[in-house]
Scaffold this motif. Structure first.
Motif, mmCIF file in Angstrom:
data_model
loop_
_atom_site.group_PDB
_atom_site.id
_atom_site.type_symbol
_atom_site.label_atom_id
_atom_site.label_comp_id
_atom_site.label_asym_id
_atom_site.label_seq_id
_atom_site.Cartn_x
_atom_site.Cartn_y
_atom_site.Cartn_z
ATOM 1 N N TYR A 6 -9.661 0.287 -16.594
ATOM 2 C CA TYR A 6 -8.985 1.224 -15.704
ATOM 3 C C TYR A 6 -9.897 1.728 -14.597
ATOM 4 N N ARG A 7 -11.205 1.792 -14.841
ATOM 5 C CA ARG A 7 -12.137 2.231 -13.791
ATOM 6 C C ARG A 7 -12.230 1.198 -12.675
ATOM 7 N N THR A 8 -12.201 -0.071 -13.054
ATOM 8 C CA THR A 8 -12.200 -1.149 -12.062
ATOM 9 C C THR A 8 -10.915 -1.107 -11.259
ATOM 10 N N VAL A 9 -9.799 -0.929 -11.943
ATOM 11 C CA VAL A 9 -8.501 -0.835 -11.267
ATOM 12 C C VAL A 9 -8.509 0.349 -10.308
ATOM 13 N N ASP A 10 -9.071 1.479 -10.737
ATOM 14 C CA ASP A 10 -9.122 2.673 -9.900
ATOM 15 C C ASP A 10 -9.867 2.398 -8.593
ATOM 16 N N LYS A 11 -10.997 1.700 -8.667
ATOM 17 C CA LYS A 11 -11.773 1.376 -7.460
ATOM 18 C C LYS A 11 -10.968 0.502 -6.507
ATOM 19 N N ASN A 32 -10.485 -10.388 -4.648
ATOM 20 C CA ASN A 32 -9.151 -10.754 -4.162
ATOM 21 C C ASN A 32 -8.199 -11.079 -5.304
ATOM 22 N N ASP A 33 -8.708 -11.699 -6.351
ATOM 23 C CA ASP A 33 -7.860 -12.016 -7.506
ATOM 24 C C ASP A 33 -7.302 -10.737 -8.142
ATOM 25 N N LEU A 34 -8.176 -9.761 -8.354
ATOM 26 C CA LEU A 34 -7.739 -8.494 -8.958
ATOM 27 C C LEU A 34 -6.774 -7.751 -8.045
ATOM 28 N N ARG A 35 -7.093 -7.707 -6.766
ATOM 29 C CA ARG A 35 -6.226 -6.985 -5.829
ATOM 30 C C ARG A 35 -4.862 -7.644 -5.728
ATOM 31 N N GLU A 64 -1.305 2.043 -16.694
ATOM 32 C CA GLU A 64 -0.290 1.012 -16.872
ATOM 33 C C GLU A 64 -0.696 -0.277 -16.153
ATOM 34 N N LEU A 65 -1.242 -0.108 -14.946
ATOM 35 C CA LEU A 65 -1.724 -1.275 -14.198
ATOM 36 C C LEU A 65 -2.847 -1.985 -14.943
ATOM 37 N N ALA A 66 -3.788 -1.212 -15.463
ATOM 38 C CA ALA A 66 -4.931 -1.789 -16.183
ATOM 39 C C ALA A 66 -4.456 -2.611 -17.380
ATOM 40 N N ARG A 67 -3.495 -2.081 -18.113
ATOM 41 C CA ARG A 67 -2.955 -2.816 -19.266
ATOM 42 C C ARG A 67 -2.215 -4.072 -18.819
ATOM 43 N N LYS A 68 -1.448 -3.944 -17.744
ATOM 44 C CA LYS A 68 -0.615 -5.051 -17.289
ATOM 45 C C LYS A 68 -1.448 -6.232 -16.777
ATOM 46 N N ILE A 69 -2.565 -5.952 -16.092
ATOM 47 C CA ILE A 69 -3.389 -7.039 -15.552
ATOM 48 C C ILE A 69 -4.626 -7.313 -16.411
ATOM 49 N N ASN A 70 -4.720 -6.603 -17.541
ATOM 50 C CA ASN A 70 -5.819 -6.806 -18.488
ATOM 51 C C ASN A 70 -7.190 -6.583 -17.840
ATOM 52 N N ALA A 71 -7.365 -5.378 -17.291
ATOM 53 C CA ALA A 71 -8.629 -5.012 -16.644
ATOM 54 C C ALA A 71 -8.976 -3.573 -17.022
ATOM 55 N N GLU A 78 6.784 1.146 -9.525
ATOM 56 C CA GLU A 78 5.681 2.103 -9.514
ATOM 57 C C GLU A 78 5.002 2.151 -10.883
ATOM 58 N N LEU A 79 3.664 2.228 -10.852
ATOM 59 C CA LEU A 79 2.894 2.281 -12.093
ATOM 60 C C LEU A 79 1.726 3.245 -11.947
ATOM 61 N N THR A 80 1.264 3.795 -13.086
ATOM 62 C CA THR A 80 0.037 4.584 -13.096
ATOM 63 C C THR A 80 -1.147 3.615 -13.179
ATOM 64 N N ARG A 81 -2.354 4.149 -13.006
ATOM 65 C CA ARG A 81 -3.518 3.251 -13.056
ATOM 66 C C ARG A 81 -3.731 2.693 -14.461
#
Length: 64
Positions: free
Chosen positions: A34-39, A6-9, A25-32, A20-23
């Motif tokens: 990219y594979r986790t962000v993709d899931k 829930n924290d990541l979501r 960009e999202l990974a960098r922004k939330i410091n995670a 709008e962001l790519t996966r």
């Protein structure tokens, strides 16, 4: 230390509220990873909280 789903979501949704962001960009922004962000993006798309948009050769995500 692992983060809770829930924290990541929530961080993903909050980041997408800014625009709008790519996966990657999202990974960098939330410091995670990219594979986790993709899931989580797949899950959020499935629950219809976000939408996937294809623009040129990029795949962007945005909040519905």
């Amino acid at each position: 230390m692992k983060r809770k789903f829930n924290d990541l979501r929530n961080k993903i949704l909050k980041a997408l509220n800014d625009g709008e962001l790519t996966r990657m960009e999202l990974a960098r922004k939330i410091n995670a990873d990219y594979r986790t962000v993709d899931k989580h993006l797949i899950w959020l798309c499935g629950t219809e909280q976000i939408r996937k948009i294809k623009r040129d050769k990029k795949t962007l995500y945005r909040v519905i």
